[in-house]
Write an enzyme that holds these catalytic residues in place. Sequence first.
Site, PDB file in Angstrom:
ATOM      1  N   GLY A  11      16.355 -35.495  -2.018  1.00  0.00           N
ATOM      2  CA  GLY A  11      17.654 -35.134  -1.954  1.00  0.00           C
ATOM      3  C   GLY A  11      18.100 -34.559  -0.526  1.00  0.00           C
ATOM      4  N   GLY A  35      19.757 -45.837   4.730  1.00  0.00           N
ATOM      5  CA  GLY A  35      19.016 -45.069   3.689  1.00  0.00           C
ATOM      6  C   GLY A  35      18.062 -43.913   4.309  1.00  0.00           C
ATOM      7  N   ILE A  91      49.630 -29.865 -11.923  1.00  0.00           N
ATOM      8  CA  ILE A  91      50.864 -29.927 -11.799  1.00  0.00           C
ATOM      9  C   ILE A  91      51.587 -31.209 -12.792  1.00  0.00           C
ATOM     10  CG2 ILE A  91      52.895 -30.927 -10.132  1.00  0.00           C
ATOM     11  CD1 ILE A  91      51.070 -29.157  -8.011  1.00  0.00           C
ATOM     12  N   TRP A  94      20.978 -43.510  -3.792  1.00  0.00           N
ATOM     13  CA  TRP A  94      22.428 -43.428  -3.474  1.00  0.00           C
ATOM     14  C   TRP A  94      22.883 -44.027  -2.346  1.00  0.00           C
ATOM     15  CZ3 TRP A  94      23.165 -41.449  -8.017  1.00  0.00           C
ATOM     16  CH2 TRP A  94      22.338 -40.570  -8.445  1.00  0.00           C
ATOM     17  N   GLU A 149      26.284 -36.756   2.247  1.00  0.00           N
ATOM     18  CA  GLU A 149      26.298 -36.593   3.544  1.00  0.00           C
ATOM     19  C   GLU A 149      26.067 -35.052   3.759  1.00  0.00           C
ATOM     20  OE1 GLU A 149      27.943 -38.690   6.708  1.00  0.00           O
ATOM     21  OE2 GLU A 149      28.504 -40.520   5.527  1.00  0.00           O
TER      22      GLU A 149
END
Length: 381
Positions: A132, A125, A338, A157, A364
């Site tokens: 952020g 953490g 595609i 997160w 990360e």
Amino acid sequence: MPSFQESESVAMVRSMVRDFAEKNIKPHVMEWDESQEFPIELFKELGKMGLMGVLVPQEYGGAGFGYHEYVAAIEELASVCGSIGLSMAAHNSLCTGHIMQFGNEQQKAKYLPLLANCEWLGAWGLTEPNTGSDAGRMMTTAVKDGDHWVINGAKCWITHGKSAQVAVVIVRTGELLDSRGMTAFVIEKGTPGFTHGRKENKLGMRASETTELLFDNCRVHESQVLGQVGEGFIQAMKVLDGGRISIAALSLGIAKGAYKASLQYAKEREQFGQPIASFQAIGFKLADMATQIEAAELLTHQAANLKNMGKSVNRESAFAKYYASETAVRVSTEAVQIFGGYGYTKDFPVEKFYRDSKLCTIGEGTSEIQKLVISRSILRD
């Protein structure tokens, strides 16, 4: 530069993980994705294979491999399911990697064997709800009280925030904006005042658990400090340098999975009496995809090579993470194109690669942070 021939151990790991993923992951990918189930038992199996302690020395119960083997393992998992690749990478690079790099002998002897065989799952953490990328302004604090530290605040997160038995957490022990004002603690599940918050409902990577970590007067003994008090932020940056190689590998796996599915589909799908692969519009898309994957792979193994040699990978891991993650998004976007209408449905694999890929440009360190790292590095030269 890395060797262009894969070593025997890398080829062995790649083959082993590919077989495992085909048998044990592929049949359940959409089921786990739809229900957001975190398949904890699967990770126990990966632990038995040595994949939850890829880089951990054998003396601590790990596989004792290097970064090329690690990249191959993540890549093969992610080419089938990004969520599984992500969770395996986060466990290895962040929690386990932090303890391995900065723990004392007692901490390593206690935690690494449990993490390496996945008897315990690890979390890490750093990020907070309002910071952020601006980690220097973190508001989660630890205040000294005798031989304990009292922690208050929240982290967000967090991969495995609910299921992990142990977490490495970086909190503020000094002044705001002081890079030496943060400290890393290793905290076990069940410590009073340490709980998890809500589970995030995500766009992609849905089978990889993401929650908050909450601290309410959580008392942690000073023996749980990793390294020295005040070194937490500096440690975290070094851990992330290596972690970015794992996200590059994750991105590479997703890109390869999307490309492989697209190539096969383009050869089989017919329009106007011929396979769509024979049309230049599709052929050029495949050429771009293949070229970008090749470049991403070389950048990733260049960083892995330097890491194995014990050299700084600050710039090279940022190169790899930035380029490979953006490649994953581009390749999976073209894969959906595609496949056409079929690519937009959950009956075909590319929509999931498309959703999973986006996290790679955020987690990360965002692509913008990677560019910041790279630009600062080249301006220092």
